[in-house]
Motif scaffolding. Structure first.
Motif, PDB file in Angstrom:
ATOM      1  N   GLU A  31       0.826  -1.222   0.000  1.00 45.68           N
ATOM      2  CA  GLU A  31       0.000   0.000   0.000  1.00 45.68           C
ATOM      3  C   GLU A  31       0.856   1.266   0.000  1.00 45.68           C
ATOM      4  OE1 GLU A  31      -0.217  -2.335   2.305  1.00 45.68           O
ATOM      5  OE2 GLU A  31      -0.002  -1.482   4.312  1.00 45.68           O
ATOM      6  N   ARG A  32       2.176   1.080   0.137  1.00 44.09           N
ATOM      7  CA  ARG A  32       3.064   2.257   0.060  1.00 44.09           C
ATOM      8  C   ARG A  32       3.398   2.626  -1.387  1.00 44.09           C
ATOM      9  NH1 ARG A  32       5.746   3.257   5.361  1.00 44.09           N
ATOM     10  NH2 ARG A  32       3.840   3.257   6.564  1.00 44.09           N
ATOM     11  N   ASP A  66      -4.205  13.486   1.705  1.00 42.37           N
ATOM     12  CA  ASP A  66      -4.435  12.859   3.003  1.00 42.37           C
ATOM     13  C   ASP A  66      -3.182  12.068   3.415  1.00 42.37           C
ATOM     14  OD1 ASP A  66      -4.489  10.352   1.838  1.00 42.37           O
ATOM     15  OD2 ASP A  66      -6.655  10.059   2.087  1.00 42.37           O
ATOM     16  N   SER A  67      -3.246  11.422   4.581  1.00 34.05           N
ATOM     17  CA  SER A  67      -2.022  10.822   5.115  1.00 34.05           C
ATOM     18  C   SER A  67      -1.552   9.608   4.307  1.00 34.05           C
ATOM     19  CB  SER A  67      -2.235  10.414   6.577  1.00 34.05           C
ATOM     20  OG  SER A  67      -3.292   9.487   6.617  1.00 34.05           O
ATOM     21  N   SER A  68      -2.423   9.115   3.387  1.00 34.88           N
ATOM     22  CA  SER A  68      -1.997   8.011   2.516  1.00 34.88           C
ATOM     23  C   SER A  68      -1.494   8.509   1.174  1.00 34.88           C
ATOM     24  CB  SER A  68      -3.173   7.059   2.263  1.00 34.88           C
ATOM     25  OG  SER A  68      -3.652   6.544   3.467  1.00 34.88           O
ATOM     26  N   ARG A 118       5.934   7.928   5.362  1.00 38.10           N
ATOM     27  CA  ARG A 118       5.273   8.683   4.286  1.00 38.10           C
ATOM     28  C   ARG A 118       5.317  10.198   4.481  1.00 38.10           C
ATOM     29  NH1 ARG A 118       0.019   4.824   3.851  1.00 38.10           N
ATOM     30  NH2 ARG A 118      -0.024   5.160   6.080  1.00 38.10           N
ATOM     31  N   ARG A 173       1.797   4.029  -3.744  1.00 34.95           N
ATOM     32  CA  ARG A 173       1.408   5.367  -4.197  1.00 34.95           C
ATOM     33  C   ARG A 173       2.412   6.412  -3.728  1.00 34.95           C
ATOM     34  NH1 ARG A 173      -1.995   5.835  -1.227  1.00 34.95           N
ATOM     35  NH2 ARG A 173      -3.211   4.216  -2.221  1.00 34.95           N
ATOM     36  N   VAL A 174       2.790   6.330  -2.446  1.00 36.77           N
ATOM     37  CA  VAL A 174       3.736   7.329  -1.938  1.00 36.77           C
ATOM     38  C   VAL A 174       5.114   7.082  -2.551  1.00 36.77           C
ATOM     39  CG1 VAL A 174       4.703   8.428   0.115  1.00 36.77           C
ATOM     40  CG2 VAL A 174       2.361   7.612   0.135  1.00 36.77           C
TER      41      VAL A 174
END
Ligand code: BTN
Length: 252
Positions: A81-82, A226-228, A190, A84-85
């Motif tokens: 899930e990381r 957002d934080s993601s 992130r 994207r960042v």
């Protein structure tokens, strides 16, 4: 002229760098390297791609010896899930390499397009090959022109600066900045990447945009990340939504 590989290998002794005169896509070659268990940082670079891959199923225009077409195998111990960042960190790395090598100011369009003015000069594609990620980076360096369908939306460092640029110098800076920004993500999480992205991108906040989500088109004003790393959007009726994926473009 083909890339001067000696120059690159001297700058990165010990790193596996695979040079290809031509391939379908460096992503395919990098996936092969990853499957063989190569070290993190192993890099594939091609002079030409016959089926260059872009985001959202698009293709990547890969004119021979004009651009940088690079895929890097990254073993960062990051959860999927990381991704994207990670792609945002790679956009920052490409922008920083362009600034260092060509002294050009760029903008970042969420999630990872690198723009000069309103035109795209570089793009990033992240592919998960668990437990590795493949970082695909394409930079338009010395293109003198683009096909009609890209002419209004793409530029090259040569066109933007008015002079030819060294692909070797750019690749050396790129490998350094990718190391730096991926280390920032792996060690700092992130937050520092998102903070830097928000500072470097005019698209992160207060920009009137159109978002194409594969059929559904939204229009609104960007309202931070957002934080993601998802993009928040304020809609004309005042409500807010979060953009998880899609093509963003400015409507001004
Ligand atoms: C985008 O759509 O903006 C992403 C473009 C990524 C292009 C690069 S070029 C090197 C690597 N190999 C590919 O086939 N694609 C990526």
């Amino acid at each position: 002229m083909p890339l001067d590989l000696d120059m690159i290998r001297t700058a990165f002794p010990g790193r596996e760098i695979v040079w290809l005169d031509r391939c379908a896509s460096t992503m395919i070659e990098a996936a092969r390297l990853a499957a063989r268990g190569c070290a993190s940082g192993s890099t594939v670079v091609a002079e030409e791609q016959t089926a260059g891959q872009g985001r959202l199923g698009r293709s990547w225009h890969s004119e021979r010896e004009a651009g940088l077409y690079v895929s890097i195998v990254l073993r960062l111990g990051l959860a999927e899930e990381r991704a994207r960042v990670l792609s945002m960190a790679l956009g920052l790395a490409a922008a920083e390499a362009i600034a260092r090598a060509a002294d050009l100011r760029t903008d970042l369009r969420w999630p990872n397009d690198v723009l000069i003015g309103e035109k795209k000069c570089a793009g990033v594609l992240v592919q998960a090959e668990p437990p590795a990620f493949l970082a695909g980076i394409g930079i338009n360096v010395n293109h003198a022109s683009f096909p009609p369908d890209l002419a209004d939306i793409a530029t090259s460092l040569h066109l933007a600066s008015g002079r030819p640029q060294s692909r070797e110098s750019l690749l050396i800076h790129l490998l350094e900045t990718v190391d730096g920004f991926t280390r920032m993500l792996a060690e700092g999480g992130r937050e520092p990447v998102l903070r830097m992205f928000a500072r470097a991108s005019s698209y992160a906040s207060g920009k009137r945009v159109v978002v194409d989500q594969g059929g559904a088109v939204l229009e609104g004003v960007t309202d931070g990340l957002d934080s993601s790393g998802f993009l928040r959007l304020r809609l004309p009726d005042g409500s807010r939504t979060t953009i998880l994926a899609g093509g963003v473009r400015s409507c001004s």
